[in-house]
Design an enzyme around this catalytic site. Structure first.
Site, PDB file in Angstrom:
ATOM      1  N   LYS C 116       0.821  -1.220   0.000  1.00 16.85           N
ATOM      2  CA  LYS C 116       0.000   0.000   0.000  1.00 16.85           C
ATOM      3  C   LYS C 116       0.852   1.266   0.000  1.00 16.85           C
ATOM      4  O   LYS C 116       0.593   2.206  -0.748  1.00 16.85           O
ATOM      5  CB  LYS C 116      -0.898   0.010   1.240  1.00 16.85           C
ATOM      6  CG  LYS C 116      -2.087  -0.908   1.122  1.00 16.85           C
ATOM      7  CD  LYS C 116      -3.335  -0.133   0.691  1.00 16.85           C
ATOM      8  CE  LYS C 116      -4.484  -1.107   0.517  1.00 16.85           C
ATOM      9  NZ  LYS C 116      -5.712  -0.444   0.093  1.00 16.85           N
ATOM     10  N   GLU C 201      -7.464   7.977   7.471  1.00 14.44           N
ATOM     11  CA  GLU C 201      -7.862   8.136   6.071  1.00 14.44           C
ATOM     12  C   GLU C 201      -9.013   9.115   6.012  1.00 14.44           C
ATOM     13  O   GLU C 201      -9.941   9.045   6.821  1.00 14.44           O
ATOM     14  CB  GLU C 201      -8.299   6.773   5.525  1.00 14.44           C
ATOM     15  CG  GLU C 201      -8.554   6.769   4.027  1.00 14.44           C
ATOM     16  CD  GLU C 201      -8.919   5.362   3.540  1.00 14.44           C
ATOM     17  OE1 GLU C 201      -8.005   4.528   3.388  1.00 14.44           O
ATOM     18  OE2 GLU C 201     -10.112   5.115   3.333  1.00 14.44           O
ATOM     19  N   HIS C 236     -17.137  -5.236   2.069  1.00 14.42           N
ATOM     20  CA  HIS C 236     -16.065  -5.075   1.086  1.00 14.42           C
ATOM     21  C   HIS C 236     -16.058  -6.139   0.001  1.00 14.42           C
ATOM     22  O   HIS C 236     -15.078  -6.306  -0.713  1.00 14.42           O
ATOM     23  CB  HIS C 236     -14.704  -5.002   1.774  1.00 14.42           C
ATOM     24  CG  HIS C 236     -14.607  -3.826   2.703  1.00 14.42           C
ATOM     25  ND1 HIS C 236     -14.268  -2.573   2.284  1.00 14.42           N
ATOM     26  CD2 HIS C 236     -14.875  -3.714   4.020  1.00 14.42           C
ATOM     27  CE1 HIS C 236     -14.310  -1.739   3.310  1.00 14.42           C
ATOM     28  NE2 HIS C 236     -14.674  -2.405   4.376  1.00 14.42           N
ATOM     29  N   ARG C 293      -4.241  -8.022 -11.877  1.00 17.77           N
ATOM     30  CA  ARG C 293      -4.722  -9.329 -12.351  1.00 17.77           C
ATOM     31  C   ARG C 293      -6.030  -9.127 -13.098  1.00 17.77           C
ATOM     32  O   ARG C 293      -6.584  -8.041 -13.114  1.00 17.77           O
ATOM     33  CB  ARG C 293      -4.975 -10.231 -11.150  1.00 17.77           C
ATOM     34  CG  ARG C 293      -5.899  -9.530 -10.144  1.00 17.77           C
ATOM     35  CD  ARG C 293      -6.522 -10.419  -9.135  1.00 17.77           C
ATOM     36  NE  ARG C 293      -7.112  -9.671  -8.042  1.00 17.77           N
ATOM     37  CZ  ARG C 293      -8.343  -9.189  -8.035  1.00 17.77           C
ATOM     38  NH1 ARG C 293      -9.120  -9.324  -9.093  1.00 17.77           N
ATOM     39  NH2 ARG C 293      -8.820  -8.529  -6.980  1.00 17.77           N
TER      40      ARG C 293
END
Lengths: 503, 165, 503, 165
Positions: C116, C201, C236, C293
């Site tokens: 990240k 965040e 999620h 991917r």
């Protein structure tokens, strides 16, 4: 305007029409025979009404009962699908007289195109070429036919008026053969159909069967959606269609498309229809007939144009203008359709009936399957043998052939025999891949034994191994049963189990 | 257990070992073999090569439909083969053939009569089913010893239509 | 160049890749765990090799075994699919070191985007905006976080570094709340993950999750195939995706697309990848992460662009140039994907396992189903719960929603519980139809009970009739059994039969 | 035969006649009802309206999944209803609830102990299956009378995990 549609059909096309209605927010009423209580169209429709016993004449051909149901259930329109009542002008007329909308052409257009003679005269008057011959000119004597023959030119065909299936058909190379062949053809027609009348038709060499999809609205707009190549036939049954045709070029498409629209206009055509042409190797083309209904093979046109033809049919029937002009349309990519029939390609294409014990349909990118069956459903002997239509799309003809190959290999249908191996053999055929085939290809130059597939040399060895492993397993099972003390019954138990499994 | 599998004029010697291996024409291979979802469809992993076939018994052997090809196989163990070979390699054609209806349908035409001689491939009966006229042909030459149906009969699947002697 | 591809995956994506290989004329080698001997990818591939026991760590995560199999069977390339080894740079590295082609990005790009912190730094340096915060900056103390917080701005989120599933997450409205919430978040993270580290965040209000599909070849060409809207998530997990996004306009698409290509170039990206963004209501967008991917939801992009992404992946891996430039591409129509999971939407989305007793997949125009299962296959507890992806295409968003509705209604899966009713409820939801939803919609403003469907008032009555008819039938059956002389056993027989039928 | 079907607070009186008709809230309708392909899926043509539903028994009644809606129905005949009504309309909650594993999986956390009081909706066990952490919640308030598994156990589907009294 109507908000509920009665679908006067069964099988995959009834399901297809239900889907279109549902996506337009319309309610659907199915009808069914006693053999079809569990059919997919009955399960999927909002409503379903029993027509009568299984035979078509007692159920799906009972136009009177169907109109009565439509009125009682409040359906404002009837979609006839294909087959059954789809090209019966008297039915279309009765629907209109009952105050309902017939989703299809006007009765007058069905009648005009339904009579070969009238159809030929009508389109000829509109300037469209027909296959030279005497079809539709009534019963002519041998003397009259012998007089006309040189004008048509040789080679020509003698065909039975009541005909079909090649019975009473003769190929004539010259005038002096003709009297004898006329005799023979009439004799054969008389014994096959009880009607010895014959007509003459020019023999088109290396003929291709190419048809144009037409859409016409009630505001006078007529467009075509390009052609379909339908030359791969057996006993006049189409087996495999593609769009576009590998034989076509843009100039010819424009020319034939215009003629197709002209032919449609000549009968004030409304809704979806198809003009069939025979095309010879020099690109001369002749009007064959017009199918005044939705065609089995309509999906390949949908795949390459992006237009949902059944939804357009319903919109047209609701009085809407066409949403496309001829200039809006273009052909994108290539589509193939394989008709998957319950027929044994290894045994003269005999139909096969039974309960489907397992169905795994292919899927993934560019693959569409239109079907009215599912595992557990019974293929009955009452209706035609079409199980499903496997439709593939690809960017190019090469890509779609490869895609169709893999889709056919994925398809598993157990419980009846199918013609999937036939389609697999066609997909491997060099002539098909090269696009060099005509309407006689399947019957005269194709065999299930002449397999062009590569790298299949070791398949017999693998089949030997598989058969041996199955035999071994079954004999092990039977000896276990015997060991459990049932020696008297010998091995009948595993035999019956094995047979039960393969019913 | 050793078997001989015959396809047309080709023969394969196949030995099935108890450990999931087989010996095929002298070569030892692993064979992972099973039916799928209790259906007459079989998956075989033969030394990693994956095959799937639908397999059905017939009167004369086993029919394998593999990658779009239909292959008829006759499988015998050693005892069966010796028996057959000692009888001179001749399988005796047992007299009568009972021609059965391959599907339910309506008998529309019977172009033959009892006592008539027919050649292999001759039409014996026209059966209408699924809106098609289906020609049932003689599987070999012979004489029609018995007609069991008449024009207009509705017949069931597997009903005997006639006997060919 | 390689002609055989080993597929290091299972389920629908393995089947998807086999199809692409087959249509390119490539051979395929599948790998499988002991639980997957009968899986569709094993049945369909040309070759199949056993990896080990069912748990992923003993089978699909055994990169060493997989590479060994690839070498032994002569596969020149490995396609990792998604999940399992797809984003493991060490695996990609080992594949290359074994002299094989990894169908995906270079190991360095996987590594850069997999961390990240590195990812954020890299794309920030390339001029791409990231969600403001301290993610990837290592373990900061409370004092440091309190100092940084005002620069990020409120409201903001405290998130667990080791996190996931909302554990250790706190929403902060102002600086004075923060010390207490930091404590609580650290405590919760410590107990949930054994790691109390947290980061800050910025809280994006009404955030949408929008991602761009990238294709990059080995000749330096990078293009994007437009966006996918993936805001409909639960815990999620994406549940439903569409392309294009109803939130998008052409100007924003061009801007975001360019940024996506820039982000890809910043790691010298190769092959297919996806850049995920958060977009706020004012069209500000922030880089979230890059998935290096093939994505589960790639088919919706295929449907609206006409590009077969998996085939492109293989072509790129073979060193070919992209067949398209950015200008060649246009978005045609609208596509939706519903992920059909073996989960009970009426019971907290608990997974459901069992043998599928019956599967009838929807089909017809504009419908595609990508699946790895079939009737008779067992859904095991070892892998994720994805049964299939139901993908629909329509000319407009309205048309595709109607089509998806009818496809969901057609879908029959028996033997496990599925989330199809969830998707049906979403398709009827006014907010979904209006396109007004964000990433919190499913969890916070959606319920299976609040059904917006019209004309469903009489469904309870119909359900009452159905239940009564079933009860009646079962009690009739049981009394028949009793009458046959089994009075002692009371009615246990029909109960067990009924239960057996519903297992 | 007369039945009362109850959904939430709504009741429907349904009489099934022997001729394939039913009386629904006083109205006589034809009901053509059958299961499809021997699966627990049923097709109903009710005066021509076509419905298809998958129908499953539960502990407390019958669950009908119809057009994307799950509907719980309790069906009683007149005798059953009279019995229930004479007991004051109260269905007595029989003591223990055996919490069963809804699927095979791994017990990762047990946030409760034997003897502990729990409220309805409290997490009792976290079970990992299909790569998901699944929270099994208390269906009603009570006390954990018995824990039958421990963290790290692999459990089978329908295995009893704990008893709530």
């Amino acid at each position: 305007m109507f908000n509920k549609v009665l679908i006067a059909n069964r099988g995959e096309i009834a399901v297809r029409i239900i889907r279109a209605c549902r996506e337009l927010g319309m309610e659907t009423a199915a009808v069914y025979s006693e053999a079809d209580r569990s059919a997919l169209h009955v399960r999927q429709a909002d409503e379903a009404y029993l027509l009568g016993p299984a035979p078509s004449r007692d159920s799906y051909l009972r136009g009177d009962v169907i109109i009565d149901i439509a009125k009682r259930c409040g359906a404002g329109a009837i979609h006839p699908g294909y087959g059954f009542l789809a090209e019966r002008d008297d039915f279309a007329q009765s629907v209109e007289e009952a105050g309902l909308v017939f989703i299809g052409p006007r009765p007058s257009a069905i009648a005009a195109m339904g009579d070969k003679g009238v159809a030929r005269t009508t389109v000829t008057n509109a300037g469209v070429a027909v296959v030279p011959g005497t079809e539709g000119e009534g019963s002519l004597t041998d003397e009259e036919l012998l007089q006309i023959a040189p004008k048509i030119g040789f080679p020509l065909l003698i065909k039975a008026t009541a005909g079909g299936g090649g019975k009473g058909m003769r190929e004539v190379q010259s005038i002096d053969q003709m009297p004898g062949l006329l005799q023979a053809a009439r004799r054969e027609a008389e014994s096959a159909f009880g009607d010895g009348n014959v007509y003459l038709e020019k023999l088109i060499l290396n003929a291709r069967h190419i048809e144009f999809q037409i859409l016409a609205d009630s505001h006078g707009n007529v467009i075509h959606l390009g052609e379909r190549e339908c030359s791969l036939q057996r006993r006049h049954q189409k087996l495999l269609e593609e769009a576009p045709s590998p034989f076509m070029n843009e100039e010819l498409r424009v020319k034939m498309g215009e003629v197709a629209c002209t032919a449609a206009r000549s009968v004030e055509y409304l809704n979806a229809g198809t003009i069939e042409f025979l095309v010879d190797r020099d690109q001369n083309f002749y009007f064959l007939e017009m199918n005044t209904r939705l065609q089995v093979e309509h999906p390949i046109t949908e795949m390459v144009t992006g237009i949902d033809i059944v939804k357009e049919q319903i919109r047209i029937a609701r009085g809407r203008k066409l949403r496309y002009t001829q200039d809006d349309l273009s052909i994108n990519g290539w589509a193939l359709e394989c008709r998957v029939n319950a027929e044994d390609p290894y045994n003269n294409f005999l139909p096969s009936t039974g309960v489907l014990s397992s169905v795994i349909a292919p899927s993934g990118p560019g693959v569409r399957v239109d079907t009215g069956v599912y595992a557990g459903f019974e293929i009955s002997p009452y209706y035609d043998s079409l199980i499903s239509k496997l439709i593939c799309w690809g960017e190019t003809r090469g890509e779609v052939i490869l895609r169709m190959r893999r889709a056919l290999e994925e398809y598993r249908i157990l419980g009846v025999k199918t013609n999937i191996p036939f389609h697999q053999t066609i997909m491997d055929s060099h002539r098909f891949i090269a696009g060099s085939f005509d309407t006689r290809f399947v019957e005269e130059r194709f065999s299930m034994e002449d397999n062009d597939a590569e790298e299949k040399e070791d398949l017999p060895m693998i089949a030997a191994v598989l058969a041996t492993l199955v035999s071994h397993r079954e004999s092990q099972l039977s000896s276990q049963i015997i060991q459990r003390g049932d020696r008297d019954t010998s091995n009948w138990k595993w035999v019956s189990r094995w047979e039960r499994m393969h019913r | 257990m050793k078997y001989i599998a015959t396809i047309g004029d080709k023969s394969f010697e196949i030995e099935i070992l108890s450990n999931g291996e087989i010996i095929l024409n002298g070569e030892q291979l692993t064979a992972d073999f099973q039916s799928v979802a209790d259906q007459p469809i079989y998956s075989l992993l033969l030394d990693g090569q994956s095959y799937e076939a639908s397999i059905h018994p017939t009167d004369s052997g086993i029919q394998v439909l593999l990658r779009g090809q239909l292959i008829d196989v006759r499988v015998e163990d050693e005892r069966q083969r010796r028996l057959r070979e000692s009888s001179g390699g001749q399988v005796i054609q047992s007299g009568d053939i009972h021609l059965k209806a391959p599907m339910p349908g309506l008998v529309v035409t019977i172009p033959v009569e009892e006592g008539q001689d027919v050649a292999s491939g001759d039409n014996l009966i026209i059966l209408e089913s699924m809106k098609m006229q289906n020609e049932l042909k003689a599987p070999r030459a012979g004489v029609i010893s018995r007609l069991r149906v008449k024009t207009g009969d509705n017949v069931e699947q597997n009903q005997v239509l006639l006997i060919l002697s």
